[in-house]
Design a protein around this motif. Structure first.
Motif, mmCIF file in Angstrom:
data_model
loop_
_atom_site.group_PDB
_atom_site.id
_atom_site.type_symbol
_atom_site.label_atom_id
_atom_site.label_comp_id
_atom_site.label_asym_id
_atom_site.label_seq_id
_atom_site.Cartn_x
_atom_site.Cartn_y
_atom_site.Cartn_z
ATOM 1 N N ASP A 1 21.648 -26.632 8.327
ATOM 2 C CA ASP A 1 20.381 -26.911 8.246
ATOM 3 C C ASP A 1 19.764 -25.915 8.327
ATOM 4 O OD1 ASP A 1 20.863 -29.605 7.249
ATOM 5 O OD2 ASP A 1 20.837 -30.381 9.554
ATOM 6 N N PHE A 2 20.282 -24.567 8.742
ATOM 7 C CA PHE A 2 19.548 -23.540 8.896
ATOM 8 C C PHE A 2 18.600 -22.942 7.638
ATOM 9 C CE2 PHE A 2 21.952 -21.637 12.719
ATOM 10 C CZ PHE A 2 21.474 -22.503 13.438
ATOM 11 N N THR A 3 17.601 -22.633 7.820
ATOM 12 C CA THR A 3 16.915 -21.953 6.637
ATOM 13 C C THR A 3 15.786 -21.075 7.047
ATOM 14 O OG1 THR A 3 15.073 -23.784 6.867
ATOM 15 C CG2 THR A 3 16.825 -24.293 5.412
ATOM 16 N N GLY A 4 15.727 -20.722 8.618
ATOM 17 C CA GLY A 4 14.759 -19.896 8.960
ATOM 18 C C GLY A 4 15.372 -18.309 8.934
ATOM 19 N N VAL A 5 14.472 -17.623 8.662
ATOM 20 C CA VAL A 5 14.831 -16.137 8.504
ATOM 21 C C VAL A 5 15.683 -15.591 10.099
ATOM 22 C CG1 VAL A 5 13.888 -13.639 8.661
ATOM 23 C CG2 VAL A 5 12.922 -15.309 7.341
ATOM 24 N N SER A 6 15.414 -16.278 11.117
ATOM 25 C CA SER A 6 16.022 -15.862 12.268
ATOM 26 C C SER A 6 16.880 -16.921 12.852
ATOM 27 C CB SER A 6 14.848 -15.446 13.473
ATOM 28 O OG SER A 6 13.974 -14.468 13.196
ATOM 29 N N SER B 1 20.626 -14.404 1.711
ATOM 30 C CA SER B 1 20.076 -16.002 1.763
ATOM 31 C C SER B 1 20.091 -16.498 3.427
ATOM 32 C CB SER B 1 20.979 -16.679 1.135
ATOM 33 O OG SER B 1 20.618 -18.169 1.199
ATOM 34 N N PHE B 2 18.955 -16.940 3.955
ATOM 35 C CA PHE B 2 18.849 -17.399 5.133
ATOM 36 C C PHE B 2 19.271 -18.956 5.246
ATOM 37 C CE2 PHE B 2 15.783 -13.840 5.281
ATOM 38 C CZ PHE B 2 16.707 -12.916 6.105
ATOM 39 N N SER B 3 19.365 -19.644 3.770
ATOM 40 C CA SER B 3 19.610 -21.163 3.877
ATOM 41 C C SER B 3 21.110 -21.118 3.735
ATOM 42 C CB SER B 3 18.989 -21.533 2.720
ATOM 43 O OG SER B 3 19.117 -22.874 2.037
ATOM 44 N N PRO C 1 26.793 -18.710 10.015
ATOM 45 C CA PRO C 1 25.775 -18.578 9.305
ATOM 46 C C PRO C 1 25.409 -17.096 9.535
ATOM 47 C CG PRO C 1 25.247 -19.210 11.454
ATOM 48 C CD PRO C 1 26.582 -19.520 11.360
ATOM 49 N N GLN C 2 24.572 -16.594 8.546
ATOM 50 C CA GLN C 2 24.220 -15.074 8.313
ATOM 51 C C GLN C 2 23.341 -14.690 9.544
ATOM 52 O OE1 GLN C 2 24.016 -11.681 7.530
ATOM 53 N NE2 GLN C 2 24.369 -12.575 5.612
ATOM 54 N N PRO C 3 23.851 -13.480 10.238
ATOM 55 C CA PRO C 3 23.428 -13.247 11.629
ATOM 56 C C PRO C 3 22.342 -11.955 11.172
ATOM 57 C CG PRO C 3 25.288 -11.911 11.146
ATOM 58 C CD PRO C 3 25.143 -12.801 9.752
ATOM 59 N N PHE C 4 22.055 -11.725 10.075
ATOM 60 C CA PHE C 4 20.888 -10.671 9.898
ATOM 61 C C PHE C 4 19.506 -11.352 9.717
ATOM 62 C CE2 PHE C 4 18.292 -8.121 7.176
ATOM 63 C CZ PHE C 4 18.531 -6.693 7.521
ATOM 64 N N ALA C 5 18.668 -10.687 10.266
ATOM 65 C CA ALA C 5 17.068 -11.307 10.476
ATOM 66 C C ALA C 5 16.225 -10.490 10.087
ATOM 67 C CB ALA C 5 16.878 -11.678 11.870
#
Length: 445
Positions: free
Chosen positions: A317-322, A407-409, A441-445
């Motif tokens: 459910d992660f969608t936020g940039v961070s 993608s942060f989603s 999940p993607q660790p880049f912010a």
């Protein structure tokens, strides 16, 4: 020089750069309310980190939702010198503002079929896999050329001809409807600079950088660690700041099959209670400059993640940039970075090509030629608002549909894109199938 760059150069007033940017900052009626210096933890390198606050831009941009869902937009700048950090932060805030600013009268409702060859080819866009699309919560839809969507006029940089670009690929916080949901709106490819040619080149390099980030993480590419055998004075200034600090910076060669130098950074603070590992990435024609940017970004990311908690408990459910960055920064998730930190491959920094020519126009030609060699169209949209013109700045947005987006989603990571599986092979790495891609999940912010 492109037609967009030429027109921006013609319109740009004599006063340009940092002096003009300062005129945008005022607590009483300024586009940017204020620029503040952020505190850096004692364990981190003592870089200067500035934040330029735009405040509630929805008060003047009717197309945006209110501050409850939009938040407060800002720009960030990091560097050794406070003046440069403030200038970069102000320029980024201007870029964020311009990337939200549009009028429906600029847009054209049409199907891709109606626009024909003048439209960006929706078949070239990154896409979600059938597995992702079968998820009822997937926010991205399969592109459909027969359904109407909004388009903005831009320029195809390969053909030098005007082109229609889906507006959802250009603007941030864009309320996509139905078939317009071909992408998650994000700031990738936006750039602001006094020199329009440098703005275009920087925008394209950021798109290439985000492609490298996605390839590296999803395919868990064992990038070679960079041995800093040749260090110029600028890079040395940044490296010297790590002396005696409880944090280490590890740099890797993330250059993709496009051949434009890309540096992937992993910052490790082994004793930090919450933020053990953060990542960064930078693409540029000078590998040492890319290394400097990668180092600087890890410091600003650590500040951004202080006190931040993901808005969801389930990574799906992660969608936020961070969200992913904060989650994977935790000490208990340090093993997620072993494919990089424990890898045996090494490459000397001096082995990365220096493609910078000293001439902005020639630098742009270098970048465009690398995209052309891969048969990739690239598109440019001029976002320059009146405020930027008065400050002597140009703001542009670059779109390269053949490259992977960031993608942060978690439910829409574009796992159906052929490039995700073909590029690693061209880069000399094995290619994982979808079922074996990185589950973190993607660790880049």
């Amino acid at each position: 020089m492109s037609a967009v760059a030429a027109e921006a150069a013609r319109r740009r007033p004599a006063t340009a750069g940092s002096a003009g940017l300062q005129d945008l900052v005022s607590p009483l009626g300024g586009l940017i309310t204020n620029v503040t210096q952020l505190a850096v933890e004692p364990s981190n390198p003592p870089l200067q980190v500035s934040s330029a606050d735009l405040g509630d831009v929805s008060a003047v941009l009717a197309n945006l939702c209110g501050p409850d869902c939009l938040g407060s937009l800002d720009g960030a700048g990091t560097g050794v010198d406070p003046e440069r950090a403030e200038m970069v932060a102000t320029a980024e805030a201007l870029e964020r503002y311009a990337n939200c600013l549009y009028d429906e009268r600029q847009l054209r409702w049409a199907t891709a079929d109606e626009l024909g060859a003048e439209a960006l080819d929706l078949d070239t866009l990154p896409r979600c896999s059938p597995t992702e699309l079968s998820d009822p919560h997937c926010p991205v839809a399969r592109p459909d050329k027969s359904v109407r969507m909004r388009w903005i006029r831009g320029l195809n940089l390969r053909t030098r001809e005007p082109a229609w670009v889906p507006a959802v690929l250009v603007y941030m916080h864009f309320p996509a409807h139905g078939a317009e949901r071909v992408a998650n709106p994000i700031s990738t490819g936006a750039a602001a600079h006094p020199d329009p040619v440098r703005a275009i080149c920087g925008a394209l390099c950021e798109v290439i950088e985000r492609d490298a980030i996605s390839l590296t993480w999803l395919q868990q590419l064992p990038l070679p660690r960079l041995e800093l055998d040749t260090v110029g004075p600028d890079l040395q200034r940044y490296l010297d700041l790590y002396g005696g600090r409880d944090v280490a910076i590890h740099l890797f060669d993330g250059t993709t099959d496009l051949g434009i130098p890309t540096v992937y950074g992993v910052s490790v603070a082994p004793h930090h209670p919450r933020l053990r590992t953060v990542v960064s990435c930078a693409t540029g024609l000078d590998p040492q400059a890319a290394a400097v940017k990668a180092i600087a970004e890890t410091v600003s990311v650590r500040i951004a993640l202080q006190g931040y908690e993901p808005l969801a408990d389930d990574v799906r459910d992660f969608t936020g940039v961070s969200d992913g960055a904060a989650y994977l920064a935790r000490p208990e998730h340090a093993a997620a970075f072993d494919f990089l930190l424990a890898g045996p491959a090494r490459r000397r920094l001096s082995d990365l090509p220096v493609l910078a020519t000293g001439d902005p126009a020639e630098d742009l030609r270098v970048v465009l030629s690398r995209l052309d060699e891969r048969g990739m169209d690239s598109y440019l949209v001029d976002l320059t608002p009146d405020e930027a013109l008065r400050a002597g700045m140009t703001v542009v947005r670059a779109v390269v549909p053949g490259l992977l987006p960031l993608s942060f989603s978690y439910r829409s990571r574009y796992l159906g894109s052929p490039r995700l599986y073909q590029a690693p092979v061209r880069m000399g790495y094995p290619s994982r199938p979808e079922t074996e891609l990185n589950a973190w999940p993607q660790p880049f912010a």
